[in-house]
Design an enzyme around this catalytic site. Structure first.
Site, mmCIF file in Angstrom:
data_model
loop_
_atom_site.group_PDB
_atom_site.id
_atom_site.type_symbol
_atom_site.label_atom_id
_atom_site.label_comp_id
_atom_site.label_asym_id
_atom_site.label_seq_id
_atom_site.Cartn_x
_atom_site.Cartn_y
_atom_site.Cartn_z
ATOM 1 N N ILE A 102 0.866 -1.198 0.000
ATOM 2 C CA ILE A 102 0.000 0.000 0.000
ATOM 3 C C ILE A 102 0.891 1.232 0.000
ATOM 4 O O ILE A 102 1.931 1.264 0.677
ATOM 5 C CB ILE A 102 -0.965 0.038 1.215
ATOM 6 N N ALA A 103 0.504 2.235 -0.754
ATOM 7 C CA ALA A 103 1.216 3.517 -0.700
ATOM 8 C C ALA A 103 0.278 4.618 -1.181
ATOM 9 O O ALA A 103 -0.585 4.397 -2.034
ATOM 10 C CB ALA A 103 2.477 3.483 -1.570
ATOM 11 N N GLU A 136 2.076 -7.519 6.610
ATOM 12 C CA GLU A 136 3.376 -7.337 7.253
ATOM 13 C C GLU A 136 3.766 -5.872 7.163
ATOM 14 O O GLU A 136 3.559 -5.251 6.116
ATOM 15 C CB GLU A 136 4.464 -8.158 6.546
ATOM 16 N N ASN A 141 8.324 1.218 10.837
ATOM 17 C CA ASN A 141 7.297 2.065 10.198
ATOM 18 C C ASN A 141 6.165 2.337 11.196
ATOM 19 O O ASN A 141 5.083 1.734 11.149
ATOM 20 C CB ASN A 141 6.772 1.395 8.929
ATOM 21 N N TYR A 148 -2.779 1.026 11.111
ATOM 22 C CA TYR A 148 -3.363 -0.322 11.149
ATOM 23 C C TYR A 148 -4.013 -0.591 12.520
ATOM 24 O O TYR A 148 -5.109 -1.143 12.587
ATOM 25 C CB TYR A 148 -2.298 -1.387 10.858
HETATM 26 C C1 LIG Z 1 0.809 4.298 5.254
HETATM 27 C C2 LIG Z 1 0.105 5.207 4.224
HETATM 28 C C3 LIG Z 1 -0.363 4.330 3.069
HETATM 29 C C4 LIG Z 1 -1.102 5.871 4.880
HETATM 30 O O1 LIG Z 1 -1.790 6.621 3.896
HETATM 31 P P1 LIG Z 1 -2.600 7.967 4.271
HETATM 32 O O2 LIG Z 1 -3.448 8.281 3.106
HETATM 33 O O3 LIG Z 1 -1.671 8.979 4.760
HETATM 34 O O4 LIG Z 1 -3.499 7.418 5.481
HETATM 35 P P2 LIG Z 1 -4.750 8.167 6.137
HETATM 36 O O5 LIG Z 1 -4.820 9.571 5.691
HETATM 37 O O6 LIG Z 1 -5.932 7.310 5.926
HETATM 38 O O7 LIG Z 1 -4.400 8.101 7.654
HETATM 39 C C5 LIG Z 1 -3.273 8.804 8.139
HETATM 40 C C6 LIG Z 1 -3.654 9.590 9.346
HETATM 41 O O8 LIG Z 1 -4.234 10.784 8.874
HETATM 42 C C7 LIG Z 1 -5.453 11.016 9.574
HETATM 43 N N1 LIG Z 1 -6.518 11.488 8.684
HETATM 44 C C8 LIG Z 1 -7.486 10.766 8.120
HETATM 45 N N2 LIG Z 1 -8.303 11.547 7.416
HETATM 46 C C9 LIG Z 1 -7.820 12.802 7.511
HETATM 47 C C10 LIG Z 1 -8.221 14.039 6.991
HETATM 48 N N3 LIG Z 1 -9.305 14.172 6.211
HETATM 49 N N4 LIG Z 1 -7.459 15.108 7.277
HETATM 50 C C11 LIG Z 1 -6.355 14.989 8.052
HETATM 51 N N5 LIG Z 1 -5.949 13.827 8.587
HETATM 52 C C12 LIG Z 1 -6.665 12.761 8.319
HETATM 53 C C13 LIG Z 1 -5.913 9.732 10.051
HETATM 54 O O9 LIG Z 1 -6.615 9.980 11.251
HETATM 55 C C14 LIG Z 1 -4.660 8.937 10.237
HETATM 56 O O10 LIG Z 1 -4.247 9.010 11.544
HETATM 57 P P3 LIG Z 1 -4.768 7.920 12.579
HETATM 58 O O11 LIG Z 1 -4.294 6.590 12.116
HETATM 59 O O12 LIG Z 1 -4.212 8.397 13.848
HETATM 60 O O13 LIG Z 1 -6.250 7.965 12.533
HETATM 61 C C15 LIG Z 1 1.042 6.326 3.721
HETATM 62 O O14 LIG Z 1 1.558 7.000 4.840
HETATM 63 C C16 LIG Z 1 2.203 5.812 2.883
HETATM 64 O O15 LIG Z 1 2.082 5.657 1.666
HETATM 65 N N6 LIG Z 1 3.348 5.571 3.527
HETATM 66 C C17 LIG Z 1 4.531 5.112 2.813
HETATM 67 C C18 LIG Z 1 4.382 3.689 2.348
HETATM 68 C C19 LIG Z 1 4.138 2.786 3.520
HETATM 69 O O16 LIG Z 1 4.684 2.961 4.590
HETATM 70 N N7 LIG Z 1 3.279 1.775 3.292
HETATM 71 C C20 LIG Z 1 2.944 0.822 4.324
HETATM 72 C C21 LIG Z 1 3.673 -0.421 4.079
HETATM 73 S S1 LIG Z 1 3.193 -1.660 5.274
#
Ligand SMILES: CC(C)(COP(=O)(O)OP(=O)(O)OC[C@H]1O[C@@H](n2cnc3c(N)ncnc32)[C@H](O)[C@@H]1OP(=O)(O)O)[C@@H](O)C(=O)NCCC(=O)NCCS
Length: 184
Positions: A102-103, A136, A141, A148
């Site tokens: 996921i990214a 996993e 991270n 999660y």
């Molecule tokens: C991990 C990843 C996929 C998460 O994606 P994301 O779109 O940032 O995730 P979300 O926005 O759904 O959630 C992130 C946080 O932002 C918050 N959030 C959700 N909606 C929001 C909004 N509208 N405005 C501001 N913040 C928000 C969420 O509350 C969440 O925090 P929480 O878990 O404390 O609730 C992203 O950080 C990523 O690509 N990371 C690099 C790759 C990676 O690490 N992949 C995982 C491999 S296992």
């Protein structure tokens, strides 16, 4: 070979992974949600570079190989016009879903798109009768682990030295899904 994973090697589909593309509003913008295909690979590689500071944990070959496993795998992409916003991969057997990757593009992170993608895979697993969804995550991270946990995933065990590039440990996390008999 573990009995439950025999399904992964059968030609006949054991799960229904038909996915109809649609348009929805996410983070205040109109976005397309659809199944990934080989034409998306250049965008997927570009997104990886942005997310992992120039590194590409999955090669073009890895994506192509995963995208071919249509009987048990489903990769979903979200586009904002021509811009790939995020993707998720899932592998399925009737009793379990597994998130493989996921990214989300850094400029779109923190707006709920990661949650949205994970929930899509969880729902597909649930519709196919899965009792759990696993994944996993790198031990270092913490952000992903927090997301999660917030969705109900629990750490199960450590896979020592799981990642090939730097031998970082992986934490196996599982979300337990309620079956029909659990709600009676
Ligand atoms: C991990 C990843 C996929 C998460 O994606 P994301 O779109 O940032 O995730 P979300 O926005 O759904 O959630 C992130 C946080 O932002 C918050 N959030 C959700 N909606 C929001 C909004 N509208 N405005 C501001 N913040 C928000 C969420 O509350 C969440 O925090 P929480 O878990 O404390 O609730 C992203 O950080 C990523 O690509 N990371 C690099 C790759 C990676 O690490 N992949 C995982 C491999 S296992």
């Amino acid at each position: 070979m573990l009995k439950k994973f025999r399904h992964f090697f059968k030609e006949e589909p054991e799960v229904n992974l038909n996915f109809t593309p649609y348009v929805t509003t996410l983070a205040g913008r109109t976005m397309q949600v659809m199944q990934a295909s080989e034409v998306n690979i250049p965008d997927l590689l570009e997104l990886e570079k942005k997310v992992y500071q120039g590194k590409q944990p999955w090669s073009s070959f890895s994506f192509a190989s995963e995208l071919r496993k249509k009987h048990n795998s489903l990769y979903l992409v979200i586009y904002d016009k021509a811009q790939l916003v995020g993707f998720i991969g899932g592998r399925f057997i009737p009793c379990e879903g597994h998130i493989t990757n996921i990214a989300v593009d850094p400029t779109y992170q923190g707006q709920g798109i990661g949650h949205y993608l994970i929930n899509l895979i969880v729902e597909i697993a649930r519709k196919n009768g899965a009792r759990q969804v696993s994944l996993e995550v790198r031990a270092d991270n913490e952000l992903a682990q927090k997301i999660y946990k917030g969705l109900g995933f629990e750490a199960q065990f450590i896979r020592a030295g799981y990642y090939q590039d730097d031998h970082m440990d992986a934490i196996n996390m599982v979300l337990h899904l309620k079956g029909k008999e659990d709600t009676k």
